[in-house]
Design a protein around this motif. Structure first.
Motif, mmCIF file in Angstrom:
data_model
loop_
_atom_site.group_PDB
_atom_site.id
_atom_site.type_symbol
_atom_site.label_atom_id
_atom_site.label_comp_id
_atom_site.label_asym_id
_atom_site.label_seq_id
_atom_site.Cartn_x
_atom_site.Cartn_y
_atom_site.Cartn_z
ATOM 1 N N TYR A 119 0.827 -1.211 0.000
ATOM 2 C CA TYR A 119 0.000 0.000 0.000
ATOM 3 C C TYR A 119 0.866 1.269 0.000
ATOM 4 O O TYR A 119 0.625 2.192 -0.774
ATOM 5 C CB TYR A 119 -0.925 0.013 1.214
ATOM 6 C CG TYR A 119 -1.918 -1.118 1.230
ATOM 7 C CD1 TYR A 119 -2.799 -1.313 0.173
ATOM 8 C CD2 TYR A 119 -1.971 -2.004 2.302
ATOM 9 C CE1 TYR A 119 -3.717 -2.364 0.173
ATOM 10 C CE2 TYR A 119 -2.888 -3.053 2.319
ATOM 11 C CZ TYR A 119 -3.748 -3.226 1.255
ATOM 12 O OH TYR A 119 -4.647 -4.262 1.268
ATOM 13 N N ARG A 120 1.848 1.307 0.917
ATOM 14 C CA ARG A 120 2.663 2.520 1.022
ATOM 15 C C ARG A 120 3.443 2.766 -0.261
ATOM 16 O O ARG A 120 3.488 3.901 -0.768
ATOM 17 C CB ARG A 120 3.631 2.425 2.200
ATOM 18 C CG ARG A 120 4.425 3.708 2.389
ATOM 19 C CD ARG A 120 5.399 3.639 3.562
ATOM 20 N NE ARG A 120 6.119 4.900 3.675
ATOM 21 C CZ ARG A 120 7.194 5.218 2.956
ATOM 22 N NH1 ARG A 120 7.670 4.349 2.076
ATOM 23 N NH2 ARG A 120 7.784 6.389 3.104
ATOM 24 N N ASP A 121 4.061 1.730 -0.800
ATOM 25 C CA ASP A 121 4.843 1.907 -2.028
ATOM 26 C C ASP A 121 3.961 2.342 -3.194
ATOM 27 O O ASP A 121 4.374 3.130 -4.039
ATOM 28 C CB ASP A 121 5.578 0.610 -2.382
ATOM 29 C CG ASP A 121 6.734 0.318 -1.431
ATOM 30 O OD1 ASP A 121 6.820 0.983 -0.384
ATOM 31 O OD2 ASP A 121 7.526 -0.590 -1.727
ATOM 32 N N ALA A 139 11.017 -5.077 -3.685
ATOM 33 C CA ALA A 139 9.905 -4.148 -3.467
ATOM 34 C C ALA A 139 8.789 -4.460 -4.464
ATOM 35 O O ALA A 139 9.061 -4.822 -5.616
ATOM 36 C CB ALA A 139 10.376 -2.709 -3.622
ATOM 37 N N PRO A 140 7.525 -4.324 -4.050
ATOM 38 C CA PRO A 140 6.410 -4.764 -4.899
ATOM 39 C C PRO A 140 6.284 -4.032 -6.239
ATOM 40 O O PRO A 140 5.800 -4.604 -7.217
ATOM 41 C CB PRO A 140 5.176 -4.524 -4.024
ATOM 42 C CG PRO A 140 5.614 -3.556 -2.975
ATOM 43 C CD PRO A 140 7.054 -3.850 -2.742
ATOM 44 N N TYR A 141 6.714 -2.764 -6.308
ATOM 45 C CA TYR A 141 6.566 -1.997 -7.548
ATOM 46 C C TYR A 141 7.927 -1.519 -8.065
ATOM 47 O O TYR A 141 8.031 -0.450 -8.671
ATOM 48 C CB TYR A 141 5.627 -0.802 -7.317
ATOM 49 C CG TYR A 141 4.332 -1.199 -6.654
ATOM 50 C CD1 TYR A 141 3.353 -1.901 -7.353
ATOM 51 C CD2 TYR A 141 4.089 -0.910 -5.310
ATOM 52 C CE1 TYR A 141 2.176 -2.292 -6.747
ATOM 53 C CE2 TYR A 141 2.916 -1.293 -4.696
ATOM 54 C CZ TYR A 141 1.963 -1.990 -5.410
ATOM 55 O OH TYR A 141 0.791 -2.386 -4.802
ATOM 56 N N ARG A 142 8.955 -2.327 -7.809
ATOM 57 C CA ARG A 142 10.329 -1.947 -8.149
ATOM 58 C C ARG A 142 10.469 -1.520 -9.604
ATOM 59 O O ARG A 142 11.010 -0.451 -9.903
ATOM 60 C CB ARG A 142 11.267 -3.121 -7.860
ATOM 61 C CG ARG A 142 12.701 -2.901 -8.352
ATOM 62 C CD ARG A 142 13.568 -4.097 -8.038
ATOM 63 N NE ARG A 142 13.160 -5.299 -8.751
ATOM 64 C CZ ARG A 142 13.558 -5.600 -9.995
ATOM 65 N NH1 ARG A 142 14.371 -4.789 -10.647
ATOM 66 N NH2 ARG A 142 13.167 -6.720 -10.569
ATOM 67 N N ALA A 166 13.267 6.223 -5.623
ATOM 68 C CA ALA A 166 14.396 5.354 -5.280
ATOM 69 C C ALA A 166 14.109 4.575 -3.999
ATOM 70 O O ALA A 166 14.602 3.454 -3.823
ATOM 71 C CB ALA A 166 15.663 6.190 -5.112
ATOM 72 N N SER A 167 13.282 5.147 -3.122
ATOM 73 C CA SER A 167 12.973 4.479 -1.853
ATOM 74 C C SER A 167 12.092 3.250 -2.038
ATOM 75 O O SER A 167 11.971 2.426 -1.135
ATOM 76 C CB SER A 167 12.280 5.466 -0.903
ATOM 77 O OG SER A 167 10.970 5.797 -1.371
ATOM 78 N N ILE A 168 11.450 3.118 -3.204
ATOM 79 C CA ILE A 168 10.587 1.952 -3.440
ATOM 80 C C ILE A 168 11.098 1.107 -4.612
ATOM 81 O O ILE A 168 10.360 0.278 -5.142
ATOM 82 C CB ILE A 168 9.126 2.372 -3.686
ATOM 83 C CG1 ILE A 168 8.995 3.202 -4.975
ATOM 84 C CG2 ILE A 168 8.578 3.152 -2.505
ATOM 85 C CD1 ILE A 168 7.562 3.400 -5.431
#
Length: 220
Positions: free
Chosen positions: A126-128, A159-162, A152-154
């Motif tokens: 959710y956050r990403d 990470a789910p949406y890299r 860059a933080s996600i």
């Protein structure tokens, strides 16, 4: 066996039964309570599942009804007015951000997502997503370098949406005039086995549009 032996045996058995009944009277409530707890726990579990299912269905119906409104602004208003909590509230606000952006209210879209971007305890899925949508919907008002740092933080491994974040980083780099870095990032996407065909194809098309070298890239 003599009558005396038989009598002693009967008395012994009677004493054993009396002791057993005494133990049952003293501790039997524990077994009964255990059965009640087990049955009650199973019943409550089913009740909780049923209640959660009903709540989820109600939330889904409410969101669907809000989305049935024809005007985008009215849809955004209807979504914002829903009395929701938890995952349905998050989903509703994610959709509302898109509706606000559709009517040209980029600031409103970013504001709708802001609580989720700031919530470090929120699940990454959710956050990403909130971070990704903020960078995309607020692109007109957020500096390219700020978007790159945000994305860059996600974009870390796992990470789910890299990959989508990496694509948006390349877009921001193009905007900032960092063409070599953008092409390098796009080439990495085109070569990434986890990227979808559509994403890899977009990466290759952007590399071509930028005049980059496709030697190592592939559209699979």
């Amino acid at each position: 066996m003599s009558d005396t032996d038989s009598f002693i045996e009967e008395v012994t058995e009677e004493v054993k039964r009396d002791k057993l009944f005494a133990i049952f009277r003293k501790y039997g409530w524990i077994a009964v309570l255990g059965v009640i707890v087990l049955v009650g726990g199973a019943s409550y579990n089913e009740y909780a599942k049923s209640k959660a299912r009903v709540a989820a269905e109600a939330a889904g119906d409410a969101i669907s009804a809000a989305l049935a409104v024809e005007d985008a602004q009215a849809r955004a208003d209807a979504l914002g007015a829903l009395d929701l909590a938890g995952q349905p509230r998050i989903l509703s606000d994610m959709i509302r951000a898109g509706e606000l952006h559709a009517v040209g209210n980029a600031d409103g879209a970013v504001a709708a997502l802001a609580p989720y971007v700031a919530d470090a305890t929120l699940a990454p899925v959710y956050r990403d997503l909130a971070v990704l949508k903020t960078a995309m919907l607020g692109a007109a008002n957020i500096d390219a370098q700020a978007r790159i740092a945000m994305l860059a933080s996600i974009a870390s491994p796992g990470a789910p949406y890299r990959l989508l974040a990496e694509e948006q980083i390349a877009v921001a780099q193009i905007e900032a005039g960092q063409l070599d870095a953008a092409i390098e990032g796009l080439r990495a996407i085109a070569e990434d086995g986890e990227a979808s065909q559509a994403l890899r194809r977009r990466a290759v098309q952007m590399i071509v549009a930028l005049g980059g070298d496709l030697t190592a890239a592939t559209d699979g």
